[in-house]
Design a protein around this motif. Structure first.
Motif, short mmCIF file in Angstrom:
data_model
loop_
_atom_site.label_atom_id
_atom_site.label_comp_id
_atom_site.label_asym_id
_atom_site.label_seq_id
_atom_site.Cartn_x
_atom_site.Cartn_y
_atom_site.Cartn_z
N LEU A 131 0.78 -1.12 -0.06
CA LEU A 131 0.11 -0.12 0.03
C LEU A 131 0.93 1.34 0.01
N ASP A 132 0.50 2.21 -0.84
CA ASP A 132 1.28 3.38 -0.88
C ASP A 132 0.72 4.43 0.10
N VAL A 133 1.44 4.91 0.92
CA VAL A 133 1.12 5.78 2.10
C VAL A 133 0.30 7.01 1.57
N ARG A 134 1.03 7.75 0.56
CA ARG A 134 0.48 8.94 0.20
C ARG A 134 -0.76 8.89 -0.44
N THR A 135 -0.89 7.82 -1.43
CA THR A 135 -2.37 7.84 -2.24
C THR A 135 -3.11 6.93 -1.83
N ARG A 136 -2.76 5.99 -0.72
CA ARG A 136 -3.49 4.77 -0.44
C ARG A 136 -3.87 3.92 -1.58
N SER A 137 -2.85 3.95 -2.55
CA SER A 137 -3.25 2.92 -3.73
C SER A 137 -2.64 1.65 -3.28
N ILE A 138 -3.51 0.51 -3.68
CA ILE A 138 -2.97 -0.89 -3.43
C ILE A 138 -2.19 -1.08 -4.63
N CYS A 139 -0.67 -1.07 -4.54
CA CYS A 139 0.18 -1.29 -5.61
C CYS A 139 0.03 -2.51 -6.15
N ALA A 140 -0.06 -3.63 -5.16
CA ALA A 140 -0.03 -4.87 -5.65
C ALA A 140 -0.70 -5.88 -4.30
N ALA A 141 -1.47 -6.79 -4.80
CA ALA A 141 -2.19 -7.65 -3.79
C ALA A 141 -2.04 -9.10 -4.38
N VAL A 142 -1.35 -10.16 -3.78
CA VAL A 142 -1.22 -11.49 -4.12
C VAL A 142 -1.71 -12.57 -3.22
N LEU A 143 -2.50 -13.60 -3.77
CA LEU A 143 -3.05 -14.36 -2.87
C LEU A 143 -2.06 -15.64 -2.91
N ARG A 144 -1.90 -16.35 -2.00
CA ARG A 144 -1.17 -17.53 -2.02
C ARG A 144 -1.65 -18.50 -0.68
N PRO A 145 -1.52 -19.77 -0.86
CA PRO A 145 -1.71 -20.51 0.24
C PRO A 145 -1.13 -20.30 1.38
N ARG A 146 -1.52 -20.85 2.54
CA ARG A 146 -0.73 -20.45 3.88
C ARG A 146 0.51 -20.92 3.65
N GLY A 147 1.30 -19.83 4.26
CA GLY A 147 2.90 -20.22 4.04
C GLY A 147 3.63 -19.38 3.10
N THR A 148 3.54 -18.16 3.00
CA THR A 148 3.88 -17.28 1.87
C THR A 148 5.47 -17.58 1.82
N LYS A 149 5.97 -17.60 0.62
CA LYS A 149 7.45 -17.87 0.50
C LYS A 149 8.15 -16.53 0.19
N ALA A 150 9.47 -16.54 0.38
CA ALA A 150 10.26 -15.36 -0.14
C ALA A 150 10.02 -15.01 -1.60
N VAL A 151 10.33 -16.14 -2.48
CA VAL A 151 9.99 -15.58 -3.88
C VAL A 151 8.59 -15.21 -4.22
N ASP A 152 7.56 -15.45 -3.43
CA ASP A 152 6.32 -14.87 -3.52
C ASP A 152 6.53 -13.33 -3.26
N ALA A 153 6.99 -12.91 -2.46
CA ALA A 153 7.24 -11.55 -2.04
C ALA A 153 8.01 -10.73 -3.02
N ALA A 154 9.06 -11.36 -3.68
CA ALA A 154 9.92 -10.80 -4.50
C ALA A 154 8.98 -10.73 -6.05
N LEU A 155 8.13 -11.70 -6.19
CA LEU A 155 7.23 -11.55 -7.36
C LEU A 155 6.32 -10.58 -7.02
N LEU A 156 5.98 -10.26 -5.85
CA LEU A 156 5.17 -9.09 -5.40
C LEU A 156 5.78 -7.63 -5.98
N LEU A 157 7.23 -7.49 -6.01
CA LEU A 157 7.70 -6.33 -6.45
C LEU A 157 7.62 -6.21 -8.14
N ALA A 158 7.63 -7.44 -8.51
CA ALA A 158 7.41 -7.37 -10.07
C ALA A 158 6.01 -6.98 -10.42
#
Length: 688
Positions: free
Chosen positions: A292-319
């Motif tokens: 979430l962007d603080v200035r505009t409150r825009s949801i820049c990205a939102a990713v659903l994953r099964p329980r137990g999010t992995k580090a690579v999922d967070a990296a894909l969030l950046l992409a």
């Protein structure tokens, strides 16, 4: 004169010619002095001030000081009236006249400063009060006079009526301390009763002071004490609320403020209150990771994953947040960026990918505030942020206020999105329906597509109470409107990802290169260049013959192998891709395997799965189909992947989108998807 005093007044005691005298009056430039024996003399004021040994011994009036008006008003009327009577007596002793004397009035005989010393006047006032029925000594009069000089009317108040009242009554302080200790221990424990807490308090008192040394109050008094001390603690309430209250920082803190888009973004992971069908077909909870962007409150990205999010999922969030959100088949044309308030034409000159983008701004983060979860402090995520020039700022342990904005957004997602989705669980078990698990009808990819569409349609264009325009009468703005206002003041800079950048953010598998190539989930990948390294050691310490393989979960038609020998990347295609003729995602592959298993076939046979996959895509693409779920799988696959051939052509004219009337018709032909060059991993071009 003493330091800090610049005024000489009637009644002051001064030292003149080695003896104390009282200033009795002034006449122009002359001053009248009276000694303790009653002798008087008149001399020039300049001579007095310049005399050797002159010193101010005692001031007749205190320095100017404001009285505590609020405290005086809070006193009982009787106490306030007694203080005012004392004020009349003290002022008369000090100056010779009471406070309400008329102009020209003369002092009464016992209180004339010109004829009687201060000590005599104090004794006369004590005798007067005693004869009036209020026994008083001269020492008491002097003490009241000095207190009045220092504190004003507040010094004459009978402070027996101003003593602070204990919030805990007459309970022993040792009991209060033990109760506070026991309540602090309850923060991370399950909620208990007052009886359990009383037993704990008794144990603490016995361990510290000995058995029977500190008497316990009665049960009624003890319960009143607990009620007074439990304010704001929730010791006997909900455990989640109690932990939240305990996590509040003791020090003052202010709200996070950002002045431009991307200056501060916050990310967090939380369970979504919706049941979804997982890969094995069993309903289960999923996790939502949001940026979430603080200035505009825009949801820049939102990713659903099964329980137990992995580090690579967070990296894909950046992409995901660094590329435009593409329009999907079936989405209303009103969701296009070109039809929103975002300055589409001006931004299109900076980034050509925005031509077919949905109305969600692309915000490049400068600082990401995360919690200390393993996902966000992992080397994969930190190195990805470092490569992209993003600063990672972990929140302080046990301090959710450091990222309170994204924490509050999860509640908004629950009320605005989750509760309207089949399989909604509610915020806790007390509000959960009996058939929540059986109501789950959406798979995880379907849920992701619904969430993406809701962000564009229901969040970015919805007015947010935290966004107000001070130049427009404090009008409430939507995240898209605030983005427009913010970039007008702060500017806009894009950071398109190159193909190599995108590959680094893809999930990783370590595989050996065999005779037939690389196998992942019963899929075989090979290429001419890859054959050179069959059964070869990769050269990576600890991996032996395993090579680093990156794959796009939304396009499994090829994988990318890091060449640890000669550098660069090796692209390996799926051997059965000609049988399918279309890109497909991981969930599409799993659906094809399920179809093979349902028909009694071998779901590990790559050829059989490829045929089922091609049949699924063909039947659902041609339609109509008896199973609308197959059509949704194809639509998601085409929306999330690129078409064949692999090279993106910017000059190819886009095919017309389906009419809005047919957007919700399951039997209507599927829309043609406009490809996004960012998903072409081998394309090294930068958009301008």
């Amino acid at each position: 004169m003493s330091a800090g005093r610049s005024v000489l007044r009637v009644g002051d005691r001064v030292l003149f010619e080695g003896r104390p005298v009282t200033v009795a009056g002034f006449d122009g430039a002359r001053v009248r002095l009276v000694d303790d024996a009653g002798g008087a003399q008149v001399l020039l004021l300049a001579h007095l001030l310049a005399a050797a040994g002159f010193e101010l011994l005692e001031a007749s009036a205190p320095p100017p000081r404001l009285e505590p008006v609020g405290l005086l008003d809070a006193l009982p009327a009787s106490v306030r009236e007694l203080a005012r009577r004392w004020e009349r007596h003290v002022v008369e002793v000090q100056t010779g006249l009471p406070p309400d004397s008329l102009d020209g009035a003369r002092p009464r005989e016992p209180y004339d400063p010109a004829r009687h010393s201060l000590r005599d006047r104090e004794a006369a006032k004590a005798a007067e009060l005693t004869s009036a029925g209020q026994p008083t000594s001269a020492i008491t009069v002097k003490r009241m006079r000095l207190r009045y000089r220092e504190q004003g009317l507040w010094g004459l108040v009978d402070h027996r009526g101003t003593r602070p009242v204990s919030a805990y009554g007459r309970v022993d302080e040792r009991v209060v301390t033990a109760v506070a200790t026991a309540m602090a221990e309850q923060v991370n424990q399950s909620t208990g009763t007052r009886t359990r807490l009383r037993r704990r308090v008794e144990k603490l008192l016995e361990d510290e002071h000995g058995a029977g040394v500190v008497p316990m109050p009665s049960h009624a008094t003890f319960h009143r004490l607990l009620t007074a001390m439990d304010t704001g603690r929730h010791t006997f309430g909900e455990a989640t609320t109690r932990r939240t209250q305990a996590n509040r920082p003791d020090r003052p803190f202010t709200a996070t403020v950002a002045l431009r888009p991307g200056e501060i973004v916050q990310t967090d992971t939380s369970p979504l209150d919706v049941m979804a069908l997982l890969d094995d077909g069993v309903p289960g909870r999923v996790e939502l990771t949001t940026v979430l962007d603080v200035r505009t409150r825009s949801i820049c990205a939102a990713v659903l994953r099964p329980r137990g999010t992995k580090a690579v999922d967070a990296a894909l969030l950046l992409a995901k947040m660094l590329v435009p959100e593409p329009m999907r088949p079936g989405w209303d044309q009103a969701l296009r960026m070109s039809r929103s308030r975002i300055p589409h034409r001006r931004l299109l000159e900076l980034d050509a990918r925005l031509e077919h983008a949905a109305a969600r701004p692309v915000i490049v983060p400068e600082t990401i505030v995360t919690d200390r979860g393993t996902v966000f402090i992992s080397e994969t995520f930190v190195r990805a942020c470092d490569r992209l020039g993003i600063s990672v700022q972990p929140a302080r342990p046990g301090t959710p206020t450091d990222k309170g904005i994204v924490e509050r957004t999860f509640l908004s997602i629950r009320t605005l999105f989750s509760q309207h989705v089949a399989g909604y669980l509610g915020p806790n078990v007390t509000r959960r329906g009996t058939a929540a698990a059986t109501e789950a009808v959406w798979s995880l990819p379907q849920m992701q597509e619904l969430l993406d569409e809701w962000i564009v349609a229901g969040w970015q264009s919805r007015p947010h109470e935290g966004l107000r325009d001070p130049d427009a009468g404090a009008r409430v703005l939507s995240p898209n409107e605030m983005f427009v206002a913010a970039i007008a003041a702060a500017g806009h800079v894009t950071m398109p990802l190159t193909g190599a950048d995108y590959l680094e953010l893809l999930p990783i598998e370590w595989r050996q290169i065999g005779d037939h190539g690389i196998q992942i989930d019963y899929r075989t990948y090979t290429s001419t260049e890859l054959r050179r390294y069959r059964h070869e050691v990769s050269g990576v310490v600890g991996k032996d013959k395993q090579w680093e393989v990156h794959y796009d979960p939304y396009d499994l038609s090829q994988v990318f192998v890091r060449n640890h020998r000669d550098g660069g990347w090796i692209t390996a295609d799926w051997t059965h891709l000609p049988m399918v003729g279309a890109p497909f995602a991981d969930f599409t592959w799993r659906t094809a395997r399920q179809l093979v298993a349902q028909r009694g076939g071998d779901d590990t046979n790559e050829t059989a799965i490829a045929r089922a996959l091609d049949d699924l895509l063909t039947r659902a693409g041609n339609g109509p189909d008896s199973d609308p779920r197959h059509r949704r799988v194809v639509a998601r696959t085409r929306a999330g992947s690129r078409p064949t051939p692999l090279t993106c052509t910017d000059d190819a004219p886009p095919e017309p989108a389906p009419a809005e009337d047919d957007a919700g018709d399951d039997d209507a032909p599927l829309a043609t998807v406009i490809p996004f060059g960012v998903f072409v991993a081998g394309d090294e071009r930068r958009y301008r």
